[in-house]
Design a protein around this motif. Structure first.
Motif, PDB file in Angstrom:
ATOM      1  N   SER A  51      -7.987   7.198  -1.289  1.00  0.00           N
ATOM      2  CA  SER A  51      -6.957   7.077  -0.254  1.00  0.00           C
ATOM      3  C   SER A  51      -7.364   7.786   1.036  1.00  0.00           C
ATOM      4  O   SER A  51      -8.310   8.590   1.061  1.00  0.00           O
ATOM      5  CB  SER A  51      -5.625   7.658  -0.762  1.00  0.00           C
ATOM      6  OG  SER A  51      -5.155   6.927  -1.876  1.00  0.00           O
ATOM      7  N   GLU A  57       2.085  -3.486  -0.271  1.00  0.00           N
ATOM      8  CA  GLU A  57       1.700  -3.122   1.080  1.00  0.00           C
ATOM      9  C   GLU A  57       2.899  -3.202   1.999  1.00  0.00           C
ATOM     10  O   GLU A  57       3.723  -4.101   1.893  1.00  0.00           O
ATOM     11  CB  GLU A  57       0.601  -4.038   1.619  1.00  0.00           C
ATOM     12  CG  GLU A  57       0.124  -3.646   3.010  1.00  0.00           C
ATOM     13  CD  GLU A  57      -1.003  -4.533   3.503  1.00  0.00           C
ATOM     14  OE1 GLU A  57      -1.438  -4.322   4.642  1.00  0.00           O
ATOM     15  OE2 GLU A  57      -1.417  -5.424   2.758  1.00  0.00           O
ATOM     16  N   PHE A 116       0.920   3.115  -4.955  1.00  0.00           N
ATOM     17  CA  PHE A 116      -0.330   2.432  -5.272  1.00  0.00           C
ATOM     18  C   PHE A 116      -0.530   1.254  -4.338  1.00  0.00           C
ATOM     19  O   PHE A 116       0.379   0.433  -4.140  1.00  0.00           O
ATOM     20  CB  PHE A 116      -0.326   1.932  -6.729  1.00  0.00           C
ATOM     21  CG  PHE A 116      -1.577   1.197  -7.105  1.00  0.00           C
ATOM     22  CD1 PHE A 116      -2.759   1.875  -7.368  1.00  0.00           C
ATOM     23  CD2 PHE A 116      -1.578  -0.191  -7.167  1.00  0.00           C
ATOM     24  CE1 PHE A 116      -3.918   1.192  -7.704  1.00  0.00           C
ATOM     25  CE2 PHE A 116      -2.738  -0.893  -7.502  1.00  0.00           C
ATOM     26  CZ  PHE A 116      -3.915  -0.187  -7.770  1.00  0.00           C
ATOM     27  N   ASP A 117      -1.728   1.189  -3.735  1.00  0.00           N
ATOM     28  CA  ASP A 117      -2.108   0.057  -2.888  1.00  0.00           C
ATOM     29  C   ASP A 117      -1.080  -0.180  -1.790  1.00  0.00           C
ATOM     30  O   ASP A 117      -0.538  -1.276  -1.621  1.00  0.00           O
ATOM     31  CB  ASP A 117      -2.262  -1.201  -3.754  1.00  0.00           C
ATOM     32  CG  ASP A 117      -2.980  -2.325  -2.991  1.00  0.00           C
ATOM     33  OD1 ASP A 117      -3.669  -2.015  -2.013  1.00  0.00           O
ATOM     34  OD2 ASP A 117      -2.828  -3.497  -3.387  1.00  0.00           O
ATOM     35  N   ARG A 126       4.442  -0.273  -5.240  1.00  0.00           N
ATOM     36  CA  ARG A 126       3.175  -0.986  -5.330  1.00  0.00           C
ATOM     37  C   ARG A 126       3.182  -2.092  -4.283  1.00  0.00           C
ATOM     38  O   ARG A 126       4.181  -2.735  -4.059  1.00  0.00           O
ATOM     39  CB  ARG A 126       2.981  -1.617  -6.712  1.00  0.00           C
ATOM     40  CG  ARG A 126       2.870  -0.631  -7.854  1.00  0.00           C
ATOM     41  CD  ARG A 126       2.764  -1.370  -9.176  1.00  0.00           C
ATOM     42  NE  ARG A 126       1.582  -2.210  -9.223  1.00  0.00           N
ATOM     43  CZ  ARG A 126       0.389  -1.801  -9.659  1.00  0.00           C
ATOM     44  NH1 ARG A 126       0.240  -0.550 -10.088  1.00  0.00           N
ATOM     45  NH2 ARG A 126      -0.647  -2.609  -9.676  1.00  0.00           N
ATOM     46  N   GLY A 149       3.720  -6.255  -4.144  1.00  0.00           N
ATOM     47  CA  GLY A 149       2.507  -7.027  -4.380  1.00  0.00           C
ATOM     48  C   GLY A 149       2.792  -8.506  -4.588  1.00  0.00           C
ATOM     49  O   GLY A 149       3.911  -8.936  -4.767  1.00  0.00           O
ATOM     50  N   SER A 161      -5.280   4.458  -3.910  1.00  0.00           N
ATOM     51  CA  SER A 161      -5.690   3.296  -3.108  1.00  0.00           C
ATOM     52  C   SER A 161      -4.705   3.022  -1.974  1.00  0.00           C
ATOM     53  O   SER A 161      -4.260   1.893  -1.767  1.00  0.00           O
ATOM     54  CB  SER A 161      -5.815   2.057  -4.009  1.00  0.00           C
ATOM     55  OG  SER A 161      -6.710   2.307  -5.076  1.00  0.00           O
ATOM     56  N   SER A 162      -4.368   4.056  -1.229  1.00  0.00           N
ATOM     57  CA  SER A 162      -3.343   3.936  -0.189  1.00  0.00           C
ATOM     58  C   SER A 162      -3.780   4.609   1.103  1.00  0.00           C
ATOM     59  O   SER A 162      -4.682   5.463   1.117  1.00  0.00           O
ATOM     60  CB  SER A 162      -2.027   4.551  -0.670  1.00  0.00           C
ATOM     61  OG  SER A 162      -1.532   3.859  -1.812  1.00  0.00           O
TER      62      SER A 162
END
Length: 330
Positions: free
Chosen positions: A266, A315, A297-298, A313, A330, A282-283
């Motif tokens: 991240s 974006e 997450f993400d 989760r 997502g 993953s951010s």
């Protein structure tokens, strides 16, 4: 000297966060709004505190008992929210004639607390503002003596706003004025205000001296809360635990990360506060406040306020999400 901190408000401007978390416990630059206030007063030598609680008051009590076992803490419940004046009136038996230091529970200011404590007069903190109509306003004569205090005037005669910090030596007089105002139904904008009580004291001959605060951080709504968080992070610097090792992660200071956090893959910062035991994977997060026990997450976040116990989760760019929320973008 006893400190009084009213924290009974529902924090409607910060909903949905304040449905499950008191505004005073929102993370701010590695602390909480409440802890910044209490630490200031503790450092100046005050050890006895009265917390006026209401909505979610048990969370305030648990937090104080856990983090400040060394203080003498009293908790007074305000069941009906009828203003700060009404809340203060409930503390009279505990104060019992002592001098008091009042700091509203969403007020973070920079000022010399010891200097205020040592002044022989009652005092009230003030700051010049562009539009004083949303505040209590202090009016002074040509000699600089306060002759009037009015709550949220439609046509202000001064731009000196009350910031929510007061030292009162004549506490019995303040309570007498509060009792009189409540008995006579004297309200300002539907609530019993401290401004009307101060004005009553001045009319009875009490000299209340204003002091100017250096900085005044607004914690009342999302946008100004994020601005205040960024300013305080820049002033005090970032904070991470010495044992923190974040896998494949870039930290752009200033950033404050609470204990027990897991961050991997991240980019965090600048101007980010993350509560304890939060996981970020993953951010990319910047200019934001993340609560405790959150799982992200993400996700890409900018200028966002994320509550505790939240799972996200996917974006997004800007979010305003309360506690105990589960979102999959997502």
């Amino acid at each position: 000297m006893k400190a009084i901190i009213p924290v009974a408000g529902a924090g409607t401007k910060l909903r949905p966060h304040t449905y499950t978390q008191p505004k005073a416990l929102i993370p701010m630059a590695g602390k909480t709004v409440l802890s910044i206030i209490v630490d200031q007063l503790l450092d100046a030598g005050i050890t006895e505190f009265i917390f006026i609680v209401g909505y979610l008051g048990e969370k305030i009590q648990d937090y104080v008992n856990q983090h400040y076992p060394q203080i003498e803490a009293h908790f007074v419940r305000q069941s009906n929210r009828e203003g700060i004046g009404h809340a203060l009136r409930l503390t009279r038996s505990i104060v019992d004639g002592d001098e008091i230091f009042i700091v509203l529970g969403d007020t973070i200011c920079e000022y010399d607390v010891r200097k205020v404590l040592n002044n022989p007069h009652s005092m009230m903190g003030v700051k010049k503002v562009d539009d004083p109509r949303e505040f209590g306003v202090v009016e002074m004569d040509a000699e600089g003596v306060v002759n009037h205090v009015v709550e949220k005037p439609q046509i202000p005669k001064s731009n000196l706003a009350l910031v929510g910090v007061y030292k009162i030596r004549e506490s019995d007089m303040m309570y007498e004025c509060l009792e009189t105002n409540i008995r006579q139904g004297i309200k300002a904008h539907g609530e019993y205000s401290i401004s009307d009580a101060l004005d009553c004291m001045i009319r009875r001959g009490v000299q209340i001296v204003p002091f100017k605060v250096e900085s005044w951080f607004d914690c009342g709504k999302k946008e100004t809360l994020l601005e205040s968080n960024a300013t305080l992070l820049k002033k005090f610097g970032g904070k991470t635990e010495p044992s923190d090792v974040f896998e494949n992660t870039v930290i752009i200071q200033p950033v404050s990360v609470g204990a027990g956090c897991t961050i991997r893959n991240s980019i965090i910062g600048p101007n980010v506060t993350i509560g304890e035991n939060t996981t970020v994977d993953s951010s990319i997060i910047r200019q934001s406040i993340i609560g405790a026990y959150a799982n992200l997450f993400d996700i890409v976040l900018d200028e966002s306020l994320i509550g505790s116990d939240t799972s996200i989760r996917g974006e997004s760019r800007t979010l305003n999400i309360g506690d105990n929320t589960n979102i999959d973008l997502g």
